[in-house]
Design a protein around this motif. Structure first.
Motif, PDB file in Angstrom:
ATOM      1  N   THR A   1      29.379  71.716  36.158  1.00 44.91           N
ATOM      2  CA  THR A   1      28.422  71.741  37.345  1.00 44.91           C
ATOM      3  C   THR A   1      27.077  71.690  36.812  1.00 44.91           C
ATOM      4  O   THR A   1      26.618  72.430  35.970  1.00 44.91           O
ATOM      5  CB  THR A   1      28.448  73.108  38.069  1.00 44.91           C
ATOM      6  N   GLU A   2      26.313  70.603  37.462  1.00 45.20           N
ATOM      7  CA  GLU A   2      24.754  70.285  37.250  1.00 45.20           C
ATOM      8  C   GLU A   2      24.048  71.428  38.011  1.00 45.20           C
ATOM      9  O   GLU A   2      24.459  72.255  38.799  1.00 45.20           O
ATOM     10  CB  GLU A   2      24.604  69.081  37.690  1.00 45.20           C
ATOM     11  N   ALA A   3      22.735  71.274  37.424  1.00 47.23           N
ATOM     12  CA  ALA A   3      21.701  72.411  37.807  1.00 47.23           C
ATOM     13  C   ALA A   3      21.643  72.372  39.708  1.00 47.23           C
ATOM     14  O   ALA A   3      21.633  73.336  40.207  1.00 47.23           O
ATOM     15  CB  ALA A   3      20.292  72.198  37.385  1.00 47.23           C
ATOM     16  N   ALA A   4      21.853  71.152  40.049  1.00 48.21           N
ATOM     17  CA  ALA A   4      21.736  70.788  41.436  1.00 48.21           C
ATOM     18  C   ALA A   4      23.187  71.264  42.118  1.00 48.21           C
ATOM     19  O   ALA A   4      23.197  71.170  43.645  1.00 48.21           O
ATOM     20  CB  ALA A   4      21.442  69.534  41.917  1.00 48.21           C
ATOM     21  N   GLY A   5      24.309  71.754  41.506  1.00 50.11           N
ATOM     22  CA  GLY A   5      25.396  72.062  41.927  1.00 50.11           C
ATOM     23  C   GLY A   5      26.394  70.847  42.305  1.00 50.11           C
ATOM     24  O   GLY A   5      27.663  71.140  42.619  1.00 50.11           O
TER      25      GLY A   5
ATOM     26  N   ARG B   1      21.710  71.634  31.348  1.00 54.60           N
ATOM     27  CA  ARG B   1      21.838  72.200  32.471  1.00 54.60           C
ATOM     28  C   ARG B   1      23.189  71.808  33.089  1.00 54.60           C
ATOM     29  O   ARG B   1      23.569  71.578  34.380  1.00 54.60           O
ATOM     30  CB  ARG B   1      20.643  71.744  33.630  1.00 54.60           C
ATOM     31  N   HIS B   2      24.172  71.741  32.268  1.00 51.76           N
ATOM     32  CA  HIS B   2      25.462  71.601  32.538  1.00 51.76           C
ATOM     33  C   HIS B   2      26.459  72.600  32.327  1.00 51.76           C
ATOM     34  O   HIS B   2      26.713  72.929  31.126  1.00 51.76           O
ATOM     35  CB  HIS B   2      26.211  70.216  31.754  1.00 51.76           C
ATOM     36  N   ARG B   3      26.814  73.484  33.287  1.00 45.82           N
ATOM     37  CA  ARG B   3      27.895  74.715  33.075  1.00 45.82           C
ATOM     38  C   ARG B   3      29.206  74.182  33.177  1.00 45.82           C
ATOM     39  O   ARG B   3      29.747  73.836  34.206  1.00 45.82           O
ATOM     40  CB  ARG B   3      27.478  75.905  34.274  1.00 45.82           C
TER      41      ARG B   3
ATOM     42  N   GLN C   1      24.540  74.688  29.042  1.00 50.58           N
ATOM     43  CA  GLN C   1      24.270  75.257  30.433  1.00 50.58           C
ATOM     44  C   GLN C   1      22.646  75.288  30.651  1.00 50.58           C
ATOM     45  O   GLN C   1      22.316  75.644  31.729  1.00 50.58           O
ATOM     46  CB  GLN C   1      25.079  76.418  30.948  1.00 50.58           C
ATOM     47  N   MET C   2      21.979  75.699  29.413  1.00 41.79           N
ATOM     48  CA  MET C   2      20.607  76.083  29.473  1.00 41.79           C
ATOM     49  C   MET C   2      19.793  74.745  29.316  1.00 41.79           C
ATOM     50  O   MET C   2      20.304  73.647  29.141  1.00 41.79           O
ATOM     51  CB  MET C   2      20.348  76.908  28.043  1.00 41.79           C
ATOM     52  N   PRO C   3      18.305  74.832  29.792  1.00 41.88           N
ATOM     53  CA  PRO C   3      17.556  73.681  29.595  1.00 41.88           C
ATOM     54  C   PRO C   3      17.429  73.216  28.196  1.00 41.88           C
ATOM     55  O   PRO C   3      16.919  72.066  27.982  1.00 41.88           O
ATOM     56  CB  PRO C   3      16.251  73.981  30.361  1.00 41.88           C
TER      57      PRO C   3
ATOM     58  N   TYR D   1      27.152  69.183  25.536  1.00 40.91           N
ATOM     59  CA  TYR D   1      26.836  69.789  27.125  1.00 40.91           C
ATOM     60  C   TYR D   1      26.266  71.188  26.632  1.00 40.91           C
ATOM     61  O   TYR D   1      26.700  72.118  25.803  1.00 40.91           O
ATOM     62  CB  TYR D   1      28.067  70.053  27.563  1.00 40.91           C
TER      63      TYR D   1
END
Length: 423
Positions: free
Chosen positions: A150-154, A135-137, A38-40, A36
């Protein structure tokens, strides 16, 4: 006969070198791995490090090599013995990236870039079945002990792997993904965190208007810097608000700690380390023949404009006696008043103290959660030491997971068999 049970899944959080190498060790052992980040994309700080030539490790004798880790030697030594500099070179070459030793003893890929290495590495991880969730924070754990992202879409994503490796980096260059937010998440779980501080960074000092306006960005080549009895030869760069560069970074831990204690630190700059004070005095004792001071210093001892300006910065007017001027050239005092910010530092000091993890880098308060890379409380100078320990701790954490799960370790060392069985 019942079917063989599926192997347990492991989560690796963080797509830097520590997380990627941990995923490789687990993948080689047949473990389903989801990495996982958080970056692309992954490996962003590695790519940035490769812009000036990717310094993988160092070729100096092993006892001198490990001594660079200072207070962390007792805990890092067994981990680096498990993946030594020669192992890192062999691993790199197993990815088709030959290495060479530079004149300073530093080791680089022949391509001198990080991108070919990263492409080959990601291809290998793909062949091992490593899954990437970008894109998973990471947001910590929920009340049931599940990881929350949290995915990019929230949208929130929850998962409960058999084990987790945290490899989220320090807090330098946060725009590349390592922002240090993990410290608060772990503190809430009772994990002690040593304050995150800049390492391998520049320093501030109150330059005159002349230095700021005329010499910001000027290199200082073939110099030596001395602080508290330690002398480092190399290069540095004058900045608008201070000084930075390789020679400065080598002393940065001592300088930072001194500034934290007393509010300042006096660094001494030798503008001509290749000449003794006596040799300088003899040259400076020659007749000036009507030359200006700047012309005389340039012709007699080879000082350039920035060096001459620094002499005048600390002592105006210049000493008239040759021996006093020679002493100044050999030890220009630079009073540092602060460190450059953490977000611009090359690396991070502080993090999770080693007494918070066991010998396999598992958190003592959180079974099945392992830690690797700059999240741990160690620091080292530039020169290949940072990446070497990052790789070694990532491998150690992955091997700790395998031991915890009772699964044989597919070693990375030795012949370095690739995912296709080639050597």
């Amino acid at each position: 006969m019942p079917p063989n049970p599926s192997p347990p899944e492991v989560a690796v959080i963080g797509g830097g070198p520590a997380g990627l190498i941990a995923a490789e060790v687990l993948g080689r052992a047949g473990i389903p791995v989801t990495l996982y980040d958080q970056m692309p994309s992954v490996g962003r700080k590695l790519l940035m490090a490769g812009r000036g030539g990717l310094n993988l490790t160092h070729s100096e004798p092993f006892d001198r090599f490990v001594a660079r880790y200072a207070e962390a030697v007792p805990r890092l030594l067994p981990l680096i013995e498990g993946f030594r500099p020669e192992d890192l070179r062999a691993w790199c070459e197993g990815l088709g990236q030959e290495t060479f030793v530079g004149s300073s003893g530093r080791v680089f890929p022949t391509a001198f870039k990080a991108s070919p290495l990263l492409r080959a590495w990601l291809s290998r991880l793909d062949s091992l079945g490593v899954r990437f969730a970008l894109r998973h924070r990471w947001q910590g754990w929920d009340e049931d002990g599940r990881l929350i992202f949290t995915e990019a879409a929230g949208q929130a994503v929850r998962t409960q792997p058999a084990a987790t490796i945290l490899a989220l980096g320090g807090a330098s260059w946060p725009r590349l993904g390592s922002d240090g937010t993990w410290a608060e998440l772990l503190s809430r779980r009772g994990i002690e965190i040593a304050r995150l501080r800049p390492a391998n960074m520049g320093f501030t000092l109150p330059w005159s208007d002349l230095i700021r306006s005329r010499f910001a960005g000027e290199p200082l080549k073939r110099i030596a810097l001395t602080f508290e009895g330690t002398t480092v030869k190399g290069e540095a760069v004058v900045t608008a608000d201070g000084i930075e560069g390789g020679a400065v970074y080598a002393l940065s831990a001592k300088l930072r700690d001194a500034i934290e204690r007393t509010g300042q630190a006096t660094l001494h700059l030798d503008l001509r380390p290749d000449l003794t004070e006596e040799a300088l005095t003899n040259r400076l004792d020659a007749p000036r023949k009507g030359q200006s001071a700047s012309t005389f210093l340039r012709k007699s001892v080879g000082l350039g404009p920035v060096g001459i300006a620094l002499l005048r910065e600390g002592s105006a007017p210049l000493p008239a006696e040759p021996d006093a001027l020679a002493q100044l050239i050999k030890a220009v005092p630079l009073t540092l008043t602060g460190t450059k910010s953490l977000d611009r530092a090359i690396s991070t000091a502080g993090g999770i103290p080693f007494d918070q993890v066991d010998e396999q880098l598992m958190l003592r308060r959180m079974p099945d959660v392992f830690v690797a890379g700059e999240m741990l409380d160690w620091e080292a100078p530039t020169g290949g030491y940072l990446l070497q320990a990052t790789f070694a701790t990532g491998i150690a954490a992955a091997r700790g997971v395998l031991a915890r799960l009772g699964i044989p370790d597919a070693a990375l060392t030795g012949g370095l068999s690739s995912a296709t069985g080639q050597t």
